[in-house]
Each structure stands twice: as C-alpha cells, then as structure tokens.
Motif scaffolding. Structure first.
Motif: not given
Length: 133
Positions: A4-7, A9, A11, A46, A48, A81, A84-85, A88
């Motif tokens: 998973v690309d979380t770069k 955000y 987490i 997530a 930012r 998002i 992604m979440l 994760v």
C-alpha cells in the motif's frame, strides 16, 4: 497482504480506548459502530498536515472474522484514500490472524470500487426482495 502506497499521508492506528474520541462523531458512522456486539476493534486514519482525510474501522463480527467500514471526508473523495485505508486495515487485520471482509450493497458502486481497489474480490451476493402485492 498487499503493498500500500501511503507516502502522502500519516497513517495512525487506534485501538481500545483510543477509539473513544470518535464515539458519537457522525462523520464515522460506517467506520465505527460503538455497540457491545459486534465490537469495534481497530481504526486507521489518514492525516496530512494534521488534517484527517478518512477513517477505516474494523468490528469483530466473529472470533475469526473482522468486518471493515470506511468513511472519507467529502473534501477528500476521489483521491483514493478509501481504498488505501481499507488496504492498510486489511493488512493489520491479517497480521492479527483474523480474516478481514468488506460488505456493501449491490447498488453502492462507489463502495464496491473501494473494496476492489483495496484488493478484495466478490465472494458472495445476497438479494432481498418483497412482494408487490
């Protein structure tokens, strides 16, 4: 587990008493239930720049299966998002030796896309109907 690309955000993982600040917050009606059963087990958010963009939560629907719910803030919809979440959280559930699952209605296309984007595949379908008489 899926990569998973979380770069973009930060987490954050919430468990137990850390979930309490979200109780009664209407923004998270899909992520958390706050019922005795099924019990809310874990949440992932997530962020930012300190701003919360979305939250996924898992309830223990049984001893071995945890169901995932997701809420994305309106201003963050369409950014990926949700998927992604959910991915994760799916990975976190698998690390704990539980089976993650994601349920949605057949008519909720956006929710289905989130699940597919997080690596879930359809396993069963239910159809409800009632008599027109």
């Amino acid at each position: 587990m899926s990569e998973v690309d979380t770069k973009d955000y930060e987490i954050r993982i919430f468990e137990g008493e850390e979930l309490e600040p979200f109780r009664g917050d209407e923004r998270f009606g899909e992520a958390f239930l706050f019922h005795e059963l099924p019990k809310d087990e874990i949440g992932v958010g997530a962020y930012r720049d300190g701003v919360l963009f979305g939250m996924a939560g898992a309830t223990s629907d049984s001893d071995s299966m945890w169901q995932i719910g997701i809420n994305v803030m309106p201003e963050a919809e369409g950014l990926g998002i949700g998927s992604m979440l959910v991915a994760v959280l799916k990975n976190e559930i698998l690390k704990r030796g539980k089976l993650p699952f994601y349920g949605t209605s057949m008519s909720h296309i956006a929710s289905q896309r989130v699940a597919l984007g997080a690596g879930f595949v359809p396993m069963w379908a239910e159809l409800y109907c009632k008599s027109c008489k």
